[in-house]
Design a protein around this motif. Structure first.
Motif, short mmCIF file in Angstrom:
data_model
loop_
_atom_site.label_atom_id
_atom_site.label_comp_id
_atom_site.label_asym_id
_atom_site.label_seq_id
_atom_site.Cartn_x
_atom_site.Cartn_y
_atom_site.Cartn_z
N CYS A 232 -30.18 3.95 12.98
CA CYS A 232 -30.21 2.70 13.74
C CYS A 232 -31.63 2.13 13.79
CB CYS A 232 -29.68 2.90 15.16
SG CYS A 232 -27.91 3.15 15.17
N ILE A 233 -32.62 3.00 13.95
CA ILE A 233 -34.01 2.51 14.01
C ILE A 233 -34.38 1.90 12.65
CG2 ILE A 233 -36.44 3.11 14.34
CD1 ILE A 233 -35.59 5.35 16.22
N ILE A 234 -34.10 2.65 11.59
CA ILE A 234 -34.55 2.20 10.26
C ILE A 234 -33.78 0.98 9.77
CG2 ILE A 234 -34.56 2.93 7.81
CD1 ILE A 234 -35.54 5.67 8.96
N PHE A 235 -32.47 0.94 10.03
CA PHE A 235 -31.67 -0.20 9.57
C PHE A 235 -31.58 -1.32 10.61
CE2 PHE A 235 -29.65 3.17 6.84
CZ PHE A 235 -30.25 2.74 5.67
N GLU A 289 -36.61 10.92 24.86
CA GLU A 289 -37.75 11.44 24.08
C GLU A 289 -37.53 11.22 22.58
OE1 GLU A 289 -38.55 14.99 27.40
OE2 GLU A 289 -37.56 15.45 25.50
N ALA A 290 -36.26 11.37 22.14
CA ALA A 290 -35.95 11.21 20.71
C ALA A 290 -36.18 9.75 20.29
CB ALA A 290 -34.52 11.64 20.42
N ILE A 291 -35.80 8.82 21.16
CA ILE A 291 -36.00 7.40 20.82
C ILE A 291 -37.50 7.12 20.66
CG2 ILE A 291 -35.80 5.03 21.72
CD1 ILE A 291 -33.08 5.94 22.94
N GLN A 301 -39.11 -0.65 16.48
CA GLN A 301 -38.54 -0.53 17.82
C GLN A 301 -37.01 -0.56 17.75
OE1 GLN A 301 -40.33 -3.17 20.62
NE2 GLN A 301 -39.54 -1.98 22.34
N LEU A 302 -36.39 0.32 18.52
CA LEU A 302 -34.93 0.39 18.53
C LEU A 302 -34.36 -0.65 19.49
CD1 LEU A 302 -32.39 2.10 17.66
CD2 LEU A 302 -32.78 3.47 19.70
N GLN A 303 -33.27 -1.32 19.07
CA GLN A 303 -32.56 -2.22 20.01
C GLN A 303 -31.60 -1.33 20.79
OE1 GLN A 303 -30.31 -5.17 17.73
NE2 GLN A 303 -31.56 -4.55 15.97
N VAL A 304 -31.96 -1.05 22.04
CA VAL A 304 -31.17 -0.05 22.76
C VAL A 304 -30.49 -0.63 24.00
CG1 VAL A 304 -33.26 0.82 23.90
CG2 VAL A 304 -31.31 2.31 23.69
N SER A 305 -29.24 -0.22 24.23
CA SER A 305 -28.56 -0.61 25.47
C SER A 305 -28.05 0.68 26.13
CB SER A 305 -27.39 -1.55 25.17
OG SER A 305 -26.50 -0.92 24.28
N TYR A 306 -27.57 0.52 27.37
CA TYR A 306 -27.17 1.71 28.13
C TYR A 306 -25.75 1.58 28.65
CZ TYR A 306 -27.16 5.41 31.59
OH TYR A 306 -26.83 6.52 32.31
N GLU A 307 -24.93 2.59 28.38
CA GLU A 307 -23.56 2.64 28.91
C GLU A 307 -23.55 3.72 29.99
OE1 GLU A 307 -20.17 1.45 28.03
OE2 GLU A 307 -19.82 2.78 29.76
#
Ligand SMILES: NC(=O)c1ccc[n+]([C@@H]2O[C@H](COP(=O)([O-])OP(=O)(O)OC[C@H]3O[C@@H](n4cnc5c(N)ncnc54)[C@H](O)[C@@H]3O)[C@@H](O)[C@H]2O)c1
Length: 359
Positions: A232-235, A289-291, A301-307
């Motif tokens: 997800c980060i790379i793509f 930590e992994a992100i 930068q990762l596009q991150v959301s939270y469930e």
């Protein structure tokens, strides 16, 4: 002709096993029907890896066979008989989410497929060493009863707890907890493999993986935490953290270090033994930590959301204690830590993107 049979041979652990053991055998028979694409969609197909193995390894023969097909499996063992000295069984349906909507197929692959292999091996190659990749999910959600402290980026076990310094050992009980449908089919296979060692005296060994990773992983949303995160980060694809505030902790073992365990075991098997197989205290990480580490490695930068709602029974903290294996097989230890695993994942994904075989 000295032969090894490796199931799930185009998957993460199977392909690592093929590469590792090819120089020590005359013939490696790989069984893999690319069910990973059926379970998780074509982005998770292992076809790329099958092609690499077929091209690069002279003594590798690929069979597109379903381990649920009792007759086909029987015939493979019948054809090669006592030449078969090693069986590494890694073919599986590996996801909780998939299993919950497809319990029959999950059980057919994980439990009955394993029984097919054990029976064929007992009939035609009873002296072979039979290695099974089980899962820490056989402990169900019992690890969630451990007393955890919430820290800034992760959960941690209370100081002084018997599992705090080295992680969770094989002494943790496996019944009367919530396993998920996937966990239950893995328990069935795990116990069967033990029983073929204890009851029939075959050289079987069970390796209960924590999170296993490596560049050969075809990461998918439903399976392969680190590989999928790096993808997800790379793509530049969106990523959702599911529950536990992203503070859930996993240990990570590189597929090479797991396969090195198999090698120690096959040289001196202990019938019916069970081992926790993870990165332990030296290689573990929380989701948050992994992100951060993935972003630092890639510079993206990762596009991150939270469930908010966690997966049912999802472990909040898992670190494997590998002391039992290290005591039985002095010389083995984790050689590839979490940062190097993520670095390797990043490099292989970039290579695969450039070769356009993933996207
Ligand atoms: N990767 C992990 O984090 C992890 C953790 C704990 C345990 N494990 C266990 O380790 C084993 C290997 O995991 P992996 O990460 O290499 O998985 P993987 O999905 O990369 O490899 C499994 C392979 O088996 C093949 N397969 C599935 N069903 C099949 C069938 N019916 N017939 C023939 N081939 C079939 C798939 O196509 C796939 O290539 C599994 O038993 C899994 O449950 C994995």
């Amino acid at each position: 002709m000295k032969t090894a049979i490796i199931t799930g041979s185009a998957g993460l652990i199977g392909s690592e096993s093929v590469r590792y053991f090819a120089p020590s055998f005359d013939l490696i028979i790989g069984i893999d029907n690319d069910f990973r694409a059926r379970f998780f969609g074509k982005e998770a197909s292992v076809n790329w890896n099958k092609q690499l193995l077929t091209r690069e390894i002279d003594n590798y023969r690929h069979l597109d066979v379903d381990i649920c097909d009792q007759d086909e499996i029987h015939k493979i063992f019948e054809d090669h008989g006592s030449n078969v000295e090693l069986v590494i069984h890694t073919a599986a349906q590996p996801s909780h989410d998939y299993a919950s909507t497809n319990p029959r197929l999950d059980f057919a692959v994980n439990a009955t497929g394993t029984l097919n292999l054990l029976e064929s091996c007992r009939k035609h190659a009873p002296e072979a060493v039979f290695i099974y990749t089980s899962s820490n999910k056989v402990y169900g959600d019992r690890p969630n009863l451990l007393p955890l402290l919430e820290q800034e980026t992760r959960y941690e076990l209370e100081f002084g707890h018997p599992y705090a310094s080295k992680g969770i050992s094989e002494r943790m009980r496996i019944d009367q907890t919530l396993h998920s449908i996937f966990g239950a089919s893995k328990v069935a296979a795990d116990i069967m493999v033990q029983e073929y060692g204890r009851y029939f005296g075959m050289n079987t060994g069970v390796f209960r993986g924590g999170c296993l990773s490596g560049p050969a992983h075809s990461g998918a949303k439903l399976h392969g935490f680190l590989a999928y995160l790096m993808r997800c980060i790379i793509f530049e694809e969106p990523y959702t953290i599911i529950g536990h505030k992203g503070k859930q902790v996993r240990d990570n073992l590189h597929s090479k270090d797991l396969v090195r365990m198999f090698d120690y075991f096959r040289k001196k098997p202990r019938a019916g033994e069970v081992y926790n197989a993870g990165g332990g205290r030296s290689s573990n990480i929380s989701m948050l930590e992994a992100i951060k580490m993935g972003e630092e490695i890639t510079g993206k930068q990762l596009q991150v959301s939270y469930e908010e709602t966690a997966r049912r029974g999802d472990h909040r903290w898992w670190i494997s204690d590998t002391t039992k294996f290290e005591t039985h097989y002095p010389g083995w230890s984790v050689t590839i830590g979490i940062e190097e695993i993520m670095q390797q994942l990043s490099e292989s994904l970039v290579e695969r993107r450039e070769a356009s075989s993933v996207k």
